[in-house]
Structure formats: C-alpha cells, structure tokens
Write a protein that holds these residues in place. Structure first.
Motif, mmCIF file in Angstrom:
data_model
loop_
_atom_site.group_PDB
_atom_site.id
_atom_site.type_symbol
_atom_site.label_atom_id
_atom_site.label_comp_id
_atom_site.label_asym_id
_atom_site.label_seq_id
_atom_site.Cartn_x
_atom_site.Cartn_y
_atom_site.Cartn_z
ATOM 1 N N GLU A 20 0.816 -1.208 0.000
ATOM 2 C CA GLU A 20 0.000 0.000 0.000
ATOM 3 C C GLU A 20 0.856 1.266 0.000
ATOM 4 O O GLU A 20 0.348 2.361 -0.217
ATOM 5 N N PHE A 21 2.160 1.106 0.229
ATOM 6 C CA PHE A 21 3.019 2.294 0.193
ATOM 7 C C PHE A 21 3.240 2.804 -1.224
ATOM 8 O O PHE A 21 3.727 3.908 -1.411
ATOM 9 N N GLN A 22 2.904 1.992 -2.216
ATOM 10 C CA GLN A 22 3.381 2.283 -3.569
ATOM 11 C C GLN A 22 2.914 3.631 -4.093
ATOM 12 O O GLN A 22 3.679 4.360 -4.713
ATOM 13 N N PHE A 23 1.656 3.969 -3.813
ATOM 14 C CA PHE A 23 1.140 5.225 -4.343
ATOM 15 C C PHE A 23 2.046 6.385 -3.968
ATOM 16 O O PHE A 23 2.424 7.213 -4.809
#
Lengths: 226, 556, 125, 332
Positions: free
Chosen positions: B467-470
């Motif tokens: 979920e960190f990717q954004f």
C-alpha cells in the motif's frame, strides 16, 4: 593600519620581521598565527578527547580489570619516558626563547636537543611495545591473557593503551619531522623563518601539546590505584 | 555599508586586473593562494560531487517505484543509498556554502585582502579533493554499504565492503573542513577592517563564524570515532563491538556528538546567506540584528547538547533521553527567532521579485516545514514511531535540501555577478526557482505520509506493505521535476559565463563591502583597506521608493 | 612590539617551570603507591592523580606556551578546548542511569496472583 | 492502488500517540500557514512600486522578540512534557505482562513463546493482554518496529532490551526491521498476528502454525542443554565447592568477589554463562569455562530453565536494561 609593508621594512631595515601580504601590521600577524595554532590545538584536544572518553567509560565499567591489566605495564620505563618528554618540552621552550633573541646557533642546538629527546622517547616506547608483543598482550586474535579478570576486558585495556599511546607516538613522529624541517629552514635562512620567531613558537605550541597529552596518559595508564 | 574607500564604477584603467585574469595557466589556479580562486575551485569540485550524489538519488527514487524494485540488486541498492548519503553530506552539504560562498566573500565582507592563512586554505581544498577521491574510489571499486552513519558493529565487524577506504576519505575531508574553520575563525577575529566592529559584521559572517566554531569543536570527535571503527575493522582491536567487550551505543554517542552539530554546519551558513539576500531585495535593514547574530551562536552552543535525540530507541537510558528531548526543544527556539525576524524584515520593505529573492521565499517556506517537523522527532514518544522511517528522510531533506541547497542557490544567484562579472537571465532563474520549489514539495511531502505509515528508511523492497506504492510513485514523480529544476540553473549559469551581459560592480543596488569593488574583484580585493563608518544593511526602502530610482538592475 | 626581544622571557622562568614539573612528576608516582581514603575505594587517589596532571598541564600552558602573557583572544581559545571536552561527559548521564530504569515483573507469572488465568502458564516444576 | 493516510490503530499506544501526532501536525500546519501567509502578504503588499505606507519601519522591537521567543518556548515545553509522559509509559511494562522472547539475526526475526512454540518472521499475540518482548540480537543492531502498534525498539547484540504493548484489535500487522542491518535489511520483516485470547490460546496449544503440539517448552529445551553441558556437575541442588547452586537464583541478590551486590536477572545469567569471569560469586574461584559458542536461543532456553528452579522469596525491584558487565552491578 595604513602603513604598508615596504614602508615598515624601510623604516626598520632588513632586520624587521617580515609582514605577509594578507596582513596589515605585525602584531596582527603574530597574534593571528598564535590564535590559529591554538584553534588547531582545540581540535587536537577534541580529537584525543574522544579516546579519553572511551577510556573513562571502560575504566569505570571494568575497574578491576583495568587495575589487573595495568600491572603488566613497566612503571620505571613509563616514568622515564614522561621525564624525557618533559625535558624535551623545556628544550623546545628554550628554542623559542633563542628564536626570539635571534640567536640562531643556540636555537638550532635546542631544536636538535628536542629532536634527540623525542627520538629517545620513541626508542623507549619501542622497547615497551616489543615487550608487550612478546607477552601476547597485543589485542587481536593472538591476545593471550592469564589472570583473574576476563580476557576481553583486559584486551579492551590494551586496545586503548595501544590506541592512545600509538596516536601519541604518531604525534611525536610528526613533531620530529616538523621540528626537523624547521631546523633545516632556520639553518638555510629560508625566508619563511628568517627573522621571524613565530614559526618556532607555533611548532613549540604543538610540541607542548604533545607533552600535555603525555602528562595525562602517564597516570591514566601506568598509575592506576587499586 | 558605505565606506571612505573609493567606489569603482566598473574596471577603470588604473584599477588592478580581476582575480580571473591574474594568470591563465593551470598552475596559477592549482597553486593559488587567492581565496577567490580557491572558492571557484571548490565550486567546481562540489558541483561534481553534487552531480554524483544526484545520480545516486535518482537511482534510489526509480528503484522504489515498484514494491519489488526495478533494476538493482539488494547490495547495489544499499551501496547506492550509502553513496548518496556520504557524497551529499560530507562532500556537498558541509563544504558547499562555507567553502564556496564563505571563502569568496568572507574576507571581502570584513574588508580584508585575503583569509588569514591562504596556504592553509589551498591545502584544505586539496584535502577535500583527496578525501573525495578516496570515497569515490571506494564506491567505484566495490562500493560501501553501511549507510553514511557507519553504525557499529555492522560497519566494524560485519560489512564486507570498502568501509575502510570510505572512512579514510571522510576522515581526510574532515581535516579539510577543520582547516577552513580555523581560517575563518582567525580571519573574523583578526582581519576586520578598521571600523568593522562585531555588530557591523554582515550576518553571513556571524553565521560562518558560528559554523566554524562547530567545525573546530565537533569534527575531530567524529574523526577519532571513525578511526576507532577502522582500528576495530582492520586490527580487531576495538571499543565498540560487544564481542570485544565494548558497547555499540558508545559509537552512536560519539558519532552524533559531531553529526548532530553537523546539521547546523550545513544550515547556519544558509541562514547567513538568507540575511544578505532578504535585506537587499526588500531594501530593508535586517530586523533584530542582535537576535539573529546571537541566535547563531546559541544554535552553535546548544547544538552540541542535543545529540541524544537520534537515539531514543537505541536503548540509551530513559532519563538521558528526557534531558536530550528537553534540550532539543530549546534549540528550536533560536531557529524560530530567525524565521520571525526574516518575516518582520519584509514588512514595509520595497520588495523586488528577482531570482535570489524567490529562492529566499522557497527557503523560508521549506525551512519552516523542515524545522517544525523536527519537533515530532525531538518529542520522545512520536520519535519512537517515526525514527528510521521516511518521516525522518523527509524531515532532513526539508532542512538540508530545502534549507541548505535553497540557501546555496540563493547565494549563488545573488553573488554570481560578483563572482564572474556576468549576469544570468533572470526569467530563467525565476522559472527554475519555481520548478525546484514545486518539485521538491512533490518529492518529499509524500515521504512524510510514508513515514507515518511506517515505511522504514533504507528499504529496497516493500512488498510486505504494497500500500506504500502510491506515495512512492508520487515522490518519484516529484523527484523528476526536481531534477529538471536543478538542471536549468546549471545550463543558464554556464551560458552566462560566455554570453551573459556585464553585471557591473553592483547590479542589485546592494549594500556591503563586496559591492563596493569591481566585479569580478581584483586579486587583493581592495586598493586600500576601507574604513567602515556605517551600520550594516544601510538600506532605506522609503527613500528608494520615493526616488523611484530603478537600481542598477541589468536589462537583458 | 617592534623588536622581538620584547617577547622574550628570562630563561630562569623556563627552568623554574621545568623544576616544578619534575617535582610534581615525583609526587604523582609516589601518590600512586600511597592509598588515600576508605578501604576499597580509589576515588581520592584518582582525584589526586588527575589534580596533579591538571596542575602540570596548566604550568605547561601558562609558561611554556606563553598563555600567561598572551592576549585575551588566545586565552579564550586556549581554555575553550579543555572546557568543551568536558561536555562530552554528558553521555555518562546515559551510562549511570541505565541500571536505574525500573522494570517491573521478572518473576515467573505462575507466582503472580494477577496473571490472567486464560493465559498459558509458564511451566512450573 | 490505494492512498492510505494513516496506519491502523492496533495497540494501546496508538490512540494517545496519534493524539500527540495530530497535535504536532496541527501546530506545524498552523505555524507554516502563519509564516507563509505573512511572508507572502508582506512581499506582495510591499512590492516595489506599490504605493503603500512604508513609514515608521523599525529595525528591532524587544517586545516582539520576546513574544516570539517565549511562545515557541512554552509550546515546546508543553509538547516535551506530553511526549515524555507517553514515552515513560512505553518503557514500563506492567507486572503481569506475558513474556515472549525475540531474537534478531541477519536477516530474520525469531520468536519463542514460553511453551516452546517458535516462529520465524511471524509473531502471534493475544488481543487485550499486555505482552512483553525480551529481545536480543545475534549479530548487528536491528530494530523491532510495528507501525500499527506505534512501537519501535532497537535490538542490540550482547544485551537484552525490552518492549511491551497491548494489542487492541485482531488483525495482521507489519513487522519491520528499522535499523539498517545489511544486504537483506528490507526483507527482514514479516507479520504480527493479533488473535482474540481464546483463539490465541488454541493456536498456542496446537503448537503454532507448524501444528506440533506438546513440543518441548523453552524450559524443557533449557533442561536438555543443561544436562548435555553437564552444568549439574558443579551447579547442583546444593552449593558445592565448585559452584553455587542455581536453585532460587533467579532474581536473588548475590555478593560478588569484588564486594558488589548483583541481582540475578536474565542479563546477568546470560553474561555469567557466556563470560563467567566477569562477575564471580564470593567464595568461589573462576573455574567455569566460557560457553561462548552458545547461541542466543540456547541462552534464552537455559535462562528459562533456571527460572523454573525457583526464585528468591523477595525479588524486589529488578534493575534491567543496563550494560552487560555492570548490569545489576547496580549500586555504584
């Protein structure tokens, strides 16, 4: 302030201490160099300071091991060496004294004496160290320790012993080189040092600092009370 | 500051040749004792290192676009972020402002012909280059993977990379900055022109002086600490490894004893630059001169008492942590004082929106965010969650890039005409300032969120938490804008060297001794040492406006 | 300050300083073998050794290094380094208070009446 | 792709922590807006050529300076106090906390429950029960970080550190290593599973994920090791001339040859096994060999076994978290 170099030199003849181009007058120049050297010595104090701090920490933590480990050091040799260093400090101070009096012959003699004493110091140190090598007291894989206190703690003592006296000895070696260069330039009447006692004074400050470090190292390593 | 010294209007036939023309051979540059030439040598060198550091930064950002990485191996990634940290901190941020802008301007600002020890100054440049080459060699042949913090026992007993050579490089570079520090201290004490009292000094000189004091008192400690790491590594004699009876936390104490003040080595000179630029482009006297001057010294002193806030989770004692946390809050106050004084300086000024001033606006905005997010890290319990995450990364980039680099660029644009006598295109300058500001915020604002979410720093992969990717993608997108922003000045500044219009001695209508001499200045700076009779920053916005005089603003 | 002779000090000053240093040298060696203070406690001995070392250093700084006769500025920098070094000792606030950190409950939970019953009991034997 | 803004609040620390975090965030935004707005407003209003009143500008104002010195100072002190109070809580585990042992090594987390269940890169904990982690590293410094719990603690070689928490919400959370530790630093992580107490109980009884019920407990393993190393030859049920008994040792205060009083905590026992010469009980010689080859896991098992041999009657406050050699040497 507006006096120019040439005017000054003309007024006092060739005997006048040379004024370097970035300065306006001699007192300013002399104090700048002395203060600069002292600021450098401040960095030296902090440099040795990190090691002294580590020393105090581990001596406090492992006081018993410190006492045990220090008994293997040679107090007569350490005392002799500290006296040699103190004497070299005296000869260095006298070298500065004769530089101020522009007595080149005695100045060179005192510088020579300082170098000689510094070499004596190193020779004695070498004897001390080689004894430690023979007894396996050099930290590292070959460290051998027979005693009541744990080997790692004794090794820590010798790590700091070699680290601090080694760093000090390095400073002595650098000092010998610097004093040697100074003596050479003085003998050759090099313009950098001719009629100027400040270079000798600066080298003296450095050498006395090395002496002060020695003054502290001696009781910290050789004279640990039970 | 006006003086009785003659004010040159450009190069008149009787004035001595500029320092740039005082010799054209390479030898005349490499063996120069002239502080201005050494500053230029430094400018070239730090630019090269900034370039290398930026390449490493781009590789990091590209790599983090995907949770499983894009192109690098684990080890390579570790070496790249270590290279980024070491190059940027030891070889760019620390020398950038003092050794380039400070070297060039400090003697001129106080009315001296040179620094007190010109040969030492040259030596410091050679030491810097030697240290930099050691570090680059270490990175080129095998790399080093400890992070710039060299934490033991990883650095001393476990890492299989070129730690020793890198440390030797940082060690040598340390002596380079010590040499500069000694030079500045003695110069400020002893070389001031008649009438240049301590409270007539430009505030940049105060900043440089405070910086030099920190350098002199702090750098030797990290030097000996790194030396001890090398001893432990090479001879297995040491004081940090638990296997050898030592305490790894001692390393952190000694390391941060220098490395926290080092943050102020990087930011104080930038604050100094801001004072010079902001007064000129608002035509105002600085607000609260004494408070700004003494806050520099307060930062220098207090900065030595707060290193433990880097160690709240390191297992240092809770009580020591509290002391350090409290002191860290105290050191925030001088920074707040400076910021508010700058704000008050703009009040009732006559503001000119030119390139240097835009950088100053950027500096204030970014530094305020950077400084305030520092409060999260000085607070013990928030630090527990945020330390070693991207929050820290974002925080110190706001201070270091948003503070130091913005300050450096502001100063470079302000004094560029003084350095080379040429003017750069102002519109391009404004555009680049804007792009850098936007790109910077896009890069690092997302990292605050990432840190709060728990993304640890120095992570190559984050597939545990996709979920960190954004936020990583947002950050990388911002970084590409930032990169463009840094490239533009490189191009137009170089362009201006050849094609830029002549700037004249004082293109901004600025006060200060450096603007009373020709651009570029002659080798000895002053024909005759000036006598200072006025207070610093003798601007008068009202009079300026009344006369509606357009200051010598070059039209291009 | 025009002539260098004005900087010079009499040789006797250096000799006296040197003599004082030697006396202190002897004193510090002697004191290392004389126990002072309560049994099993070497604090006083350490203090004495350090006091002598500091005295020697001060003598060297004042006379050999001419700080006694130098400007305020030189004095300031000469003192600063020695004082700043002491700042590093703040880190002993860490080492001395580490053992003071109170950690409750190292007793086995089995002997603890407050232990939640639902939890696995560490094996009691 | 989603845009998460904050991590789950899954432990007792999360809510008070977030309150402080948001207070600081509000402060940051407030001051940034104040300074930013003032700077922009002044810069635009007093731009060159704009005909506004510029008279009466002063270059210093003591009242203003004091105002903006004192207000940040007071705000700072308030924040310090708030944060410090919270921090003290995180450092003081409650007495009834359940114990789990964690070993960090390059590059994995290894956890041991008291009943012998072991996990790698995973940790199961019950919800609503205080859990205390006793942690040590086998090589370099690691850091145990659970963002959803708002906890982080460095894990050091050679010394136990501890961390405690109460999970408040069942779920699966991230476990990271937050201190750079080498090549696979970024993969030294895993998950924390917070289970409702009954479920956790069942999980634990069934032998964990590997489904090996009734495997030896830590103390059992410690006993095996104790027998294999023949510790009982010297440390029997009674003090012998060769060594003191270990019965009733745990938590007891013993006098050492150098006169110091030492409290037998986990750290002390670990040190006494690895490096027996560091502290020697009064009346004994240092005849014990150094068991340096034991892993941290072995040591924890041994300590768990020694704990079962009984504790002293009145343990008193135990001093912990100190450096190995002088830990518990306490009263210098």
């Amino acid at each position: 302030m507006s006096m120019k170099t040439e005017a000054l030199q003309a007024a006092h003849g060739a005997e006048e201490q040379p004024l370097h181009h970035q300065f306006e007058e001699l007192p300013q120049q002399n104090e700048s160099y002395v203060v600069g050297m002292w600021v450098f010595l401040v960095t030296e104090i902090m440099f040795f300071g990190g090691m002294f701090l580590a020393y105090v920490l581990y001596r406090w933590r492992y006081s018993e091991a410190w006492f045990e480990a220090h008994t293997k050091l040679d107090i007569p040799l350490g005392t002799t060496n500290t006296v040699v260093l103190l004497t070299s400090s005296l000869t260095m101070a006298l070298a500065v004294h004769f530089a101020q009096l522009r007595n080149k012959r005695l100045q060179l003699a005192m510088l020579g004496a300082t170098i000689g004493l510094a070499c004596v110091f190193l020779v004695i140190k070498a004897f001390e160290w080689s004894a430690k090598f023979q007894h396996g007291l050099v930290p590292g894989p070959n460290f051998t320790w027979e005693g009541l206190v744990p080997a790692p703690q004794a090794q820590l003592f010798y790590s700091l012993y070699f680290g601090m006296t080694g760093l000090h000895a390095l400073h002595v070696i650098i000092g010998i080189v610097v004093i040697g260069v100074l003596a050479l330039l003085t003998a050759l009447d090099h313009p950098l040092v001719k009629n100027d006692f400040i270079p000798t004074e600066l080298v003296g400050l450095y050498w006395h600092f090395v002496d002060i470090v020695g003054i502290f190292l001696f009781p910290l390593f050789y004279l640990i009370p039970k | 500051m006006s003086t009785v010294a003659p004010v040159f209007q450009g190069e008149s036939p009787q004035s001595p040749p500029s320092y740039l023309k005082a010799g054209h051979t390479i030898k005349s540059w490499l063996l120069t004792g002239d502080h201005k030439r050494i500053a230029i040598l430094y400018l070239i060198a730090v630019s090269v290192f900034f370039f290398f550091g930026s390449i490493a930064a781009s590789m990091i950002r590209v790599e983090l676009v995907s949770p499983r990485g894009v192109m690098l191996e684990n080890d390579t990634y570790n070496k790249v972020f270590t290279a980024h940290g070491i190059i940027m901190i030891f070889f760019f941020l620390i020398p950038a402002i003092p050794a380039v802008l400070g070297n060039f301007l400090l003697p001129i600002m106080i009315g001296a012909r040179d620094l007190a020890f010109p040969r030492l100054n040259l030596l410091s440049w050679y030491l810097y280059v030697a240290g930099g080459l050691c570090a680059l060699l270490a990175m080129a042949f095998g790399g080093v993977d400890t992070g710039w913090t060299f934490y033991t026992p990883y650095s001393s007993m476990y890492s299989n990379t070129n730690v020793t050579l890198t440390i030797v490089g940082a060690f040598i570079a340390g002596f380079s900055s010590i040499a500069t520090g000694i030079n500045f201290i003695v110069t400020v004490h002893k070389m001031r022109a008649p009438g240049m009292t301590w409270f007539r000094l430009p505030l940049m000189v105060w900043g440089s002086y405070a910086t030099s004091v920190i350098i002199v008192l702090g750098t030797p400690v990290v030097a000996i600490t790194l030396l001890l790491v090398v001893m432990e590594r090479v001879f297995h004699i040491g004081v940090f490894s638990p296997e050898l009876g030592g305490d790894p936390v001692l390393f952190q104490h000694l390391f941060w004893f220098y490395s926290h003040p080092a943050v102020y080595i990087m930011i104080l000179p930038a604050m100094g630059v801001i004072n010079e630029v902001i007064t000129c482009f608002t035509r105002k006297r600085i607000f609260g001169y004494h408070f700004i001057a003494f806050s520099s010294l307060a930062i220098a002193g207090l900065g030595f008492l707060v290193w433990g806030h880097h160690m709240f989770v390191s297992s240092q004692s809770m009580y020591q942590g509290m002391v350090f946390s409290l002191l860290s809050y105290l050191v925030a106050v001088p920074s707040a004082i400076k910021t508010f004084n700058w704000t008050a300086t703009i009040y009732k000024g006559s503001v000119r929106f030119q390139t240097p001033f835009l950088y100053v606006l950027g500096f204030i905005g970014l530094f305020v965010v950077g400084g305030l997010t520092g409060l999260f890290l000085a607070a013990m319990s928030t630090d527990v969650h945020l330390t070693d995450t991207y929050f820290v990364v974002a925080h110190f980039h706001y201070v270091m890039v948003g503070g130091t680099i913005m300050g450096f660029l502001a100063g470079l644009h302000f004094w560029w005409p003084k350095f080379f006598g040429k003017m750069y295109p102002d519109n391009w300058g404004k555009l680049s300032a804007l792009i850098i500001f936007i790109g910077f915020n896009l890069t690092f604002l997302p990292q605050f969120v990432l840190g709060y979410l728990g993304m640890p720093r120095r992570y190559h992969y984050y597939y545990f938490a996709p979920e960190f990717q954004f936020w990583h993608i947002a950050s990388t997108a911002g970084a590409s804008i930032l990169a463009v922003g840094f490239l533009i000045p490189a191009v137009y500044l170089l362009w201006s060297l050849k094609y830029g219009p002549d700037a004249g001695p004082n293109p901004w209508g600025a006060k200060g001794l450096e603007w009373t001499i020709p651009s570029p200045p002659p080798t000895t700076n002053f024909v005759e040492i000036p006598v200072v009779r006025e207070e610093p920053y003798a601007y008068d916005a009202e009079a300026d406006e009344r006369e509606e005089r357009v200051p010598a603003e070059t039209k291009r | 300050m025009k002539i260098d002779h004005s900087h010079a000090h009499p040789i006797s000053m250096y000799l006296k300083t040197f003599f004082a240093l030697l006396v202190l040298m002897v004193l510090t060696v002697v004191m290392a073998f004389v126990h002072v203070g309560p049994e099993g406690n070497s604090v006083l001995n350490n203090l004495i050794a350090m006091a002598i070392a500091v005295t020697k250093a001060v003598l060297v700084v004042l006379f050999f290094m001419h700080v006694k006769f130098s400007t305020q500025l030189t004095k300031f920098w000469a003192i600063l380094g020695f004082l700043w070094f002491l700042l590093m000792f703040i880190m002993f606030a860490d080492y001395t208070t580490r053992p003071r950190e109170y950690i409750r409950g190292w007793e086995p939970a089995a002997e603890d009446p407050n232990a939640p019953a639902a939890l696995p009991q560490p094996p009691a034997r | 792709m989603n845009f998460p803004l904050m991590p789950d609040q899954a432990s007792n620390f999360a809510r008070p922590y977030d309150a402080l975090f948001f207070a600081l965030t509000a402060l940051t935004i407030l001051f940034t807006v104040i300074v930013g707005a003032l700077v922009l407003y002044f810069a635009v209003k007093y731009r060159k050529g704009n005909r506004v009143d510029r008279s009466g500008a002063v270059e210093s104002h003591l009242g203003l300076e004091i105002t903006w010195t004192v207000i940040p100072l007071i705000l700072g002190l308030v924040m310090f106090w708030w944060a410090a109070k919270l921090y003290v809580d995180t450092r003081q585990p409650p007495q009834d906390a359940m114990e789990i042992f964690v070993i960090g090594k390059q590059w994995m987390w290894h956890a041991q429950h008291a009943n012998g269940v072991r996990e790698n890169n995973e940790l199961h904990v019950p919800v609503g029960v205080p859990v205390r982690l006793t942690m040590i590293s086998q090589d370099v410094i690691h850091s145990f970080f659970v963002p959803q719990f708002r906890i982080k603690q460095d894990v050091l070689p050679g010394r136990y550190t501890q961390q405690w928490f109460i999970a408040t919400k069942p779920g699966k959370y991230n476990l990271f290593c937050a201190e750079y530790c080498g090549t696979q630093h970024s993969e030294m992580g895993g998950y924390i599973y917070a289970l409702p107490p009954q479920e956790f109980q069942k999980w634990l009884a069934s032998g964990g994920d590997k489904k090996r019920p009734n495997q030896p407990t830590m103390a059992d393993l410690g006993k095996q090791l104790y027998d294999r190393l023949a510790c009982g030859n010297c440390h029997g049920s009674q003090d012998s001339p060769r060594g003191p008994s270990l019965y009733g040792l745990y938590g007891a205060r013993r006098r050492m040859t150098d006169g110091s009083i030492v409290e037998a905590t986990a750290s002390y026992i670990r040190e006494a096994i690895k490096n027996p010469y560091a502290k020697i009980n009064e009346g004994y010689q240092n005849t014990m060999p150094e068991y340096r080859e034991l892993t941290e896991e072995d040591l924890l098992n041994l300590i768990a076994y020694i704990r079962t041999l009984g504790t002293s009657k009145a343990p008193g406050p135990v001093l912990g978290n100190a450096m190995p050699a002088q830990i518990d040497g306490g009263n210098r």
